[in-house]
Structures are given as structure tokens and as C-alpha cells.
Design a protein around this motif. Structure first.
Motif, PDB file in Angstrom:
ATOM      1  N   MET A 186       0.829  -1.207   0.000  1.00 33.22           N
ATOM      2  CA  MET A 186       0.000   0.000   0.000  1.00 33.22           C
ATOM      3  C   MET A 186       0.859   1.250   0.000  1.00 33.22           C
ATOM      4  O   MET A 186       0.564   2.230  -0.691  1.00 33.22           O
ATOM      5  N   GLY A 187       1.949   1.223   0.775  1.00 34.73           N
ATOM      6  CA  GLY A 187       2.868   2.366   0.804  1.00 34.73           C
ATOM      7  C   GLY A 187       3.532   2.596  -0.535  1.00 34.73           C
ATOM      8  O   GLY A 187       3.713   3.745  -0.958  1.00 34.73           O
ATOM      9  N   MET A 188       3.900   1.518  -1.219  1.00 33.89           N
ATOM     10  CA  MET A 188       4.516   1.652  -2.537  1.00 33.89           C
ATOM     11  C   MET A 188       3.542   2.253  -3.542  1.00 33.89           C
ATOM     12  O   MET A 188       3.917   3.121  -4.343  1.00 33.89           O
ATOM     13  N   ARG A 189       2.285   1.812  -3.493  1.00 30.40           N
ATOM     14  CA  ARG A 189       1.295   2.394  -4.399  1.00 30.40           C
ATOM     15  C   ARG A 189       1.093   3.881  -4.103  1.00 30.40           C
ATOM     16  O   ARG A 189       0.964   4.700  -5.024  1.00 30.40           O
ATOM     17  N   ARG A 190       1.069   4.226  -2.821  1.00 30.31           N
ATOM     18  CA  ARG A 190       0.914   5.637  -2.449  1.00 30.31           C
ATOM     19  C   ARG A 190       2.102   6.470  -2.915  1.00 30.31           C
ATOM     20  O   ARG A 190       1.934   7.590  -3.423  1.00 30.31           O
ATOM     21  N   ALA A 191       3.309   5.946  -2.735  1.00 35.66           N
ATOM     22  CA  ALA A 191       4.509   6.682  -3.154  1.00 35.66           C
ATOM     23  C   ALA A 191       4.500   6.905  -4.659  1.00 35.66           C
ATOM     24  O   ALA A 191       4.800   8.011  -5.138  1.00 35.66           O
ATOM     25  N   LEU A 192       4.173   5.879  -5.420  1.00 36.31           N
ATOM     26  CA  LEU A 192       4.139   6.002  -6.882  1.00 36.31           C
ATOM     27  C   LEU A 192       3.057   6.984  -7.315  1.00 36.31           C
ATOM     28  O   LEU A 192       3.263   7.783  -8.233  1.00 36.31           O
ATOM     29  N   ALA A 193       1.900   6.935  -6.648  1.00 34.67           N
ATOM     30  CA  ALA A 193       0.814   7.852  -6.993  1.00 34.67           C
ATOM     31  C   ALA A 193       1.148   9.297  -6.636  1.00 34.67           C
ATOM     32  O   ALA A 193       0.588  10.235  -7.213  1.00 34.67           O
ATOM     33  N   SER A 194       2.076   9.482  -5.678  1.00 32.79           N
ATOM     34  CA  SER A 194       2.446  10.834  -5.233  1.00 32.79           C
ATOM     35  C   SER A 194       3.507  11.490  -6.107  1.00 32.79           C
ATOM     36  O   SER A 194       3.807  12.677  -5.928  1.00 32.79           O
ATOM     37  N   LEU A 195       4.110  10.734  -7.027  1.00 30.51           N
ATOM     38  CA  LEU A 195       5.139  11.302  -7.893  1.00 30.51           C
ATOM     39  C   LEU A 195       4.556  12.411  -8.760  1.00 30.51           C
ATOM     40  O   LEU A 195       3.446  12.281  -9.289  1.00 30.51           O
ATOM     41  N   SER A 196       5.305  13.481  -8.926  1.00 30.29           N
ATOM     42  CA  SER A 196       4.847  14.586  -9.771  1.00 30.29           C
ATOM     43  C   SER A 196       4.954  14.251 -11.261  1.00 30.29           C
ATOM     44  O   SER A 196       4.382  14.946 -12.097  1.00 30.29           O
ATOM     45  N   VAL A 197       5.681  13.194 -11.575  1.00 27.48           N
ATOM     46  CA  VAL A 197       5.806  12.693 -12.951  1.00 27.48           C
ATOM     47  C   VAL A 197       5.160  11.318 -12.998  1.00 27.48           C
ATOM     48  O   VAL A 197       5.522  10.436 -12.216  1.00 27.48           O
ATOM     49  N   ARG A 198       4.200  11.122 -13.888  1.00 25.03           N
ATOM     50  CA  ARG A 198       3.542   9.823 -13.975  1.00 25.03           C
ATOM     51  C   ARG A 198       4.463   8.826 -14.659  1.00 25.03           C
ATOM     52  O   ARG A 198       4.884   9.033 -15.798  1.00 25.03           O
ATOM     53  N   PRO A 199       4.805   7.716 -13.978  1.00 24.23           N
ATOM     54  CA  PRO A 199       5.724   6.748 -14.599  1.00 24.23           C
ATOM     55  C   PRO A 199       5.059   5.960 -15.725  1.00 24.23           C
ATOM     56  O   PRO A 199       3.847   5.724 -15.710  1.00 24.23           O
ATOM     57  N   GLY A 200       5.905   5.547 -16.692  1.00 25.38           N
ATOM     58  CA  GLY A 200       5.434   4.673 -17.751  1.00 25.38           C
ATOM     59  C   GLY A 200       5.773   3.231 -17.475  1.00 25.38           C
ATOM     60  O   GLY A 200       5.266   2.320 -18.147  1.00 25.38           O
ATOM     61  N   TYR A 201       6.644   3.016 -16.483  1.00 21.86           N
ATOM     62  CA  TYR A 201       7.052   1.663 -16.102  1.00 21.86           C
ATOM     63  C   TYR A 201       7.568   1.735 -14.673  1.00 21.86           C
ATOM     64  O   TYR A 201       8.130   2.755 -14.261  1.00 21.86           O
ATOM     65  N   VAL A 202       7.359   0.659 -13.917  1.00 19.74           N
ATOM     66  CA  VAL A 202       7.778   0.626 -12.512  1.00 19.74           C
ATOM     67  C   VAL A 202       8.695  -0.570 -12.265  1.00 19.74           C
ATOM     68  O   VAL A 202       8.372  -1.699 -12.651  1.00 19.74           O
ATOM     69  N   LEU A 203       9.827  -0.301 -11.636  1.00 16.53           N
ATOM     70  CA  LEU A 203      10.742  -1.354 -11.182  1.00 16.53           C
ATOM     71  C   LEU A 203      10.682  -1.397  -9.656  1.00 16.53           C
ATOM     72  O   LEU A 203      10.829  -0.364  -9.002  1.00 16.53           O
ATOM     73  N   SER A 204      10.444  -2.573  -9.109  1.00 11.87           N
ATOM     74  CA  SER A 204      10.373  -2.724  -7.659  1.00 11.87           C
ATOM     75  C   SER A 204      11.410  -3.725  -7.188  1.00 11.87           C
ATOM     76  O   SER A 204      11.828  -4.607  -7.941  1.00 11.87           O
ATOM     77  N   ASP A 205      11.808  -3.586  -5.937  1.00 11.50           N
ATOM     78  CA  ASP A 205      12.851  -4.448  -5.388  1.00 11.50           C
ATOM     79  C   ASP A 205      12.243  -5.710  -4.800  1.00 11.50           C
ATOM     80  O   ASP A 205      11.526  -5.656  -3.798  1.00 11.50           O
TER      81      ASP A 205
END
Length: 226
Positions: A109-128
Motif C-alpha cells: 500500500m505504501g509503494m502504491r501511495r509513493a508512486l501515486a504521489s510522484l509529480s511525474v507519472r511513470p510509464g514503467y515501474v521497477l520494484s525491489d
């Protein structure tokens, strides 16, 4: 898999190889996401997401997995990430959330929130390490991603430095636990202080070692009253 990591050009690209491979396929911008504090029994987990600028502008001097850097080096890299990143976001997850819904769920849930909070919308996500379900963009879970993908390494530094600063601040409130030294991880010194003083509001009561101390305190109180 979106990236052929066995190709010679990928190995030569080093830690920036994933971003460059994805850029060649038009999958930009690339966001990396990582967390810190997963194994601690006290304090909040912290999640961070980062998007680095393309090319040389996005290269961070000294960037590496936060766990491989000294505290001073992490602070230097942190400052560079904040200054050079195209976008970044940090989410602090209360220890009570870990107890309420579990560590993995609260991390995702925290990762989704962090990604949604980015000022630039990502086109691809890499997670650890593990995937982040529920995203509206494609993504890839990368084994030891904080060592092989620059954007994940940047996120790991943001998360680790933020969390360490929080734990140092907590030391002022509860100095007997020595949070500033062990950052809430289960060291012998921390466990000894926990047994002596009991848990504080920042301890994760769903963790076995904390729950055990809680139970022992209840027994001691009942014996004292009787």
C-alpha cells in the motif's frame, strides 16, 4: 521479461541498464520503488519512489544499494538524488498499520501511495524483490533490484535516510532503547532494553519478540496484583 539482462550492452550499462533498456522500448519514465525498515521491530517502515532524469543528467555520483553505503555516503547520495531526480516521493507507514494489516500489505500500500504521489507519472515501474499489484502501468520485480537498477537504488537511499533520521529523533523521546544506534532492529542491546522497559508506542506488537515481552509484562503485573 521486458529486459534482456544477458545482453553485453546491458552489462556495460551497469546500474543504469534497466532504465536504458526500457527507454529503448519507449517505456518511460521509469520509476523505482523500495522500502526500509522491514526487519526492524520498532519504528515505521518507510517507502520511497524515484524517477531519475534520462542520460547523464540522471546519473547520481556514488549511487548504490543503501545497505552497502556508509551513513555519511548515504547522506551525500540522498542530497544528490533530491537535487537531480525528475521526481521522488516518500511515504512513512505507522508501526500501528503494520500491526493492523501486516507488514507486506502495508508495504505494498505504501509503494502504491509513493508512486501515486510522484509529480511525474511513470510509464514503467521497477520494484525491489516483489511486484506491486494494482498499478495502472506495467512493472517488473527485480531480484536485488537496489543493487542493479539505479532508480530502485535511489529509492532505497531516500527510504533508508528518511527512516534513520526518524529513528534518531525517536531517541530523544525514548533514549533508553538507543534507537539512534540500532534504528529499531533486533540487536542484543535493543532486546535487553525492551525486556527491561517494555515496548513503547513505536514498537510493532505483532512481532514475536515484542509480543513475548508484552505477555511477560502482563504475567508479572498479574502476579504482583495477586
Amino acid at each position: 521479461s521486458a529486459v534482456r539482462t544477458s545482453a553485453p550492452w546491458f552489462r556495460e550499462a551497469g546500474i543504469y541498464g534497466y532504465e536504458r533498456a526500457l527507454a529503448k522500448r519507449g517505456l518511460t519514465p521509469v520509476a523505482g520503488v523500495d522500502e526500509a525498515g522491514r526487519g526492524a521491530c520498532a519504528g515505521p517502515p518507510v517507502v520511497a519512489a524515484a524517477v531519475l532524469r534520462p542520460g547523464k543528467r540522471g546519473e547520481i555520483p556514488g549511487l548504490a544499494d543503501s545497505k552497502l553505503l556508509t551513513p555519511l555516503a548515504r547522506e551525500r547520495v540522498y542530497a544528490q538524488v533530491v537535487r537531480r531526480a525528475a521526481a521522488y516521493a516518500v511515504v512513512v507507514i505507522p508501526a500501528s498499520d503494520v500491526d493492523r494489516i501486516g507488514l507486506h500489505v502495508s508495504n505494498v500500500m505504501g509503494m502504491r501511495r509513493a508512486l501515486a504521489s510522484l509529480s511525474v507519472r511513470p510509464g514503467y515501474v521497477l520494484s525491489d524483490g516483489f511486484p506491486v499489484p494494482g498499478l495502472d502501468v506495467p512493472g517488473l520485480a527485480v531480484w536485488k533490484g537496489d543493487r542493479v537498477a539505479a532508480c530502485i537504488a535511489a529509492a532505497s537511499v531516500l527510504a533508508k535516510v528518511t527512516r534513520d533520521r526518524l529513528m534518531v529523533a525517536m531517541h530523544d523521546t525514548w533514549p533508553w532503547y538507543e534507537f539512534a544506534s540500532h534504528k529499531g532492529y533486533v540487536t542484543p542491546e535493543h532486546q535487553s532494553a525492551l525486556a527491561m522497559h517494555g515496548p513503547c508506542p513505536e514498537h510493532r506488537r505483532s512481532y514475536v519478540n515484542v509480543r513475548k515481552v508484552d505477555a511477560e509484562l502482563v504475567v508479572d503485573q498479574e502476579e504482583w496484583v495477586s
